[in-house]
Design a protein around this motif. Structure first.
Motif, short mmCIF file in Angstrom:
data_model
loop_
_atom_site.label_atom_id
_atom_site.label_comp_id
_atom_site.label_asym_id
_atom_site.label_seq_id
_atom_site.Cartn_x
_atom_site.Cartn_y
_atom_site.Cartn_z
N HIS A 166 -5.50 -17.46 -1.51
CA HIS A 166 -6.32 -16.25 -1.62
C HIS A 166 -5.52 -15.02 -1.21
N ARG A 167 -4.73 -15.16 -0.15
CA ARG A 167 -3.86 -14.05 0.25
C ARG A 167 -2.86 -13.73 -0.86
N ARG A 168 -2.29 -14.78 -1.46
CA ARG A 168 -1.33 -14.57 -2.53
C ARG A 168 -1.96 -13.78 -3.68
N ALA A 172 -2.08 -8.92 -6.85
CA ALA A 172 -2.85 -7.88 -7.53
C ALA A 172 -2.34 -6.49 -7.15
N MET A 173 -1.99 -6.31 -5.87
CA MET A 173 -1.43 -5.04 -5.43
C MET A 173 -0.03 -4.83 -6.00
N HIS A 211 0.84 -1.21 0.00
CA HIS A 211 0.00 0.00 0.00
C HIS A 211 0.87 1.25 0.00
N ASN A 212 1.92 1.25 0.82
CA ASN A 212 2.82 2.41 0.88
C ASN A 212 3.63 2.56 -0.41
N VAL A 214 10.24 -8.40 -2.26
CA VAL A 214 8.81 -8.33 -1.94
C VAL A 214 8.07 -9.52 -2.53
N TYR A 215 8.40 -9.88 -3.77
CA TYR A 215 7.74 -11.04 -4.37
C TYR A 215 8.11 -12.34 -3.64
N GLY A 216 9.31 -12.39 -3.06
CA GLY A 216 9.67 -13.54 -2.24
C GLY A 216 8.79 -13.65 -0.99
#
Length: 417
Positions: free
Chosen positions: A401-403, A408-409, A366-367, A388-390
């Motif tokens: 679902h979290r993934r 998407a973000m 988000h940041n 971050v992708y790791g």
């Protein structure tokens, strides 16, 4: 043809070996000759002598002096007997002799001895000659020494990993660094149980010395010379200068040949060395109706009827018998009403990343969308996007679902800003 060596120089070179008195081998001779010559010529000369005399002569000093004087007149090839090839076990690839090993690793026989550093003289040599780079990382108490092999040795170790070690099976209880296994597969067998106990092996890699690594290769069917060189290529003794400031336990282990934390072969070899530990702990767990798995240095036990005091005492004793040390201060006992965590995953119901870790990554993304990715890279990661992708991959392994939400973000973030 090799250049002529004057009798006086040959005598000095032979005496340098006599003063060293550290066994017959390319590395030992190179170290002795380096007292008289530059390191490069010393290594080449040592390799030439060993090619001509693989076995130590009865009178090494006088024989060495005569051979050095006559070196230009001696042949450059050596006729050897066909080796006796023992049957291979555990699916290990066949390596009948050191010449075949050198061919497999794409090095010369002299380079094989050089990178194996049999005499350990590189431990006392100047830093540019070292095969490793050293870096200290802070841990909860003290420091961890990371020993990363330089390019040539790293490539050799990768060949050993993929061409020699890949087909040798680890124990089924082992889930760390094994194909098809993960932190999730390590934690899953313990989900939904009344009691979960986690124990930690202290200094897992440095505890494993060269003799135990060599035993793995011997068990696969390799001859003693081949097993010796393979073990020495995969182990190192840390230079004295790198040991300053470490605690006594670490200095003692790191000063002797051990599995380096940072070498590509170390995780696989550690799992194979720990096979006896895994078999004994699996047997104990089955006899008492428990479940056991291991992820690197983390040991996990669970059950609905568990005598924790007896378990901890038994595991500590078995680990000591197998050459490991349990870090008693890190033992954790968690019951069903508490948060049970293994390898960072909560296992009270089913393995899942903790909610706070998921929320932290979501807040980070988000940041990134609000201020740009560069402003959020507060720890200076070289490839912040990959970092971050790791994190997303680790969270998504147990939460698809979290993934999906995090990916998407992440797809909307401008990673160049």
């Amino acid at each position: 043809m090799s250049p002529a060596i004057e009798p006086d120089l040959a005598a000095r070179l032979a005496r340098s070996f006599e003063l060293l008195d550290d066994g017959w081998g390319s590395s030992t001779l190179a170290e002795a000759f380096a007292e008289v010559l530059e390191p490069g010529p010393a290594q080449e000369l040592a390799g030439r002598v060993i090619d001509l005399m693989p076995v130590e002569p009865v009178d090494p000093v006088n024989t060495l002096r005569r051979v050095l004087v006559d070196l230009p007149k001696l042949p450059t090839t050596v006729v050897t007997l066909d080796p006796v090839v023992a049957p291979m076990r555990f699916g290990a690839v066949e390596i009948p002799d050191l010449a075949a090993l050198a061919l497999l690793l794409n090095v010369t026989p002299t380079e094989l001895e050089w990178f194996a550093d049999r005499g350990g003289w590189l431990r006392r040599a100047s830093q540019p000659l070292s095969h490793y780079r050293y870096r200290r990382l802070p841990k909860a108490k003290g420091m961890r020494l990371v020993e990363a092999p330089k390019v040539r040795l790293r490539e050799i170790q990768r060949r050993i990993l993929h061409r020699v070690l890949a087909g040798i099976p680890a124990d089924p209880a082992c889930h760390g660094f094994e194909k098809g296994c993960s932190a999730a597969s390590f934690a899953a067998p313990h989900a939904g149980t009344a009691v979960v106990v986690r124990q930690d092996l202290r200094d897992f890699f440095p505890t494993i010395g060269v003799a135990r690594v060599r035993a793995v290769f011997v068990a696969c069917g390799y001859s003693p010379p081949v097993a010796r060189v393979l073990a020495e290529l995969c182990t190192t003794a840390s230079p004295v200068a790198e040991l300053r400031g470490l605690d006594y336990f670490q200095r003692t282990m790191l000063a002797a040949r051990h599995l380096p934390q940072g070498a590509p072969t170390s995780p696989r070899l550690a799992n194979l060395v720990a096979r006896g530990l895994d078999r004994r702990l699996t047997g104990y767990a089955r006899r008492h109706g428990l479940t056991y798995t291991r992820y690197a240095d983390d040991l996990a036990f669970s059950g609905n009827d568990l005598d924790t005091a007896r378990l901890i005492w038994t595991v500590t004793r078995i680990a000591r018998d197998e050459g490991f040390t349990v870090h008693t201060g890190k033992t954790l006992i968690r019951r069903a009403h508490q948060r049970q965590v293994l390898a960072g995953l909560v296992v009270n119901d089913a393995p899942a990343a903790p909610r706070d870790r998921y929320d932290a990554v979501r807040a980070l993304l988000h940041n990134c969308l609000r201020t740009g990715a560069a402003a959020q890279n507060r720890h200076g990661h070289n490839d912040f996007r990959a970092h971050v992708y790791g994190l997303i991959s680790w969270i998504g392994e147990t939460g698809p679902h979290r993934r999906a939400r995090l990916l998407a973000m992440a797809d909307r973030v401008d990673w160049t800003s």
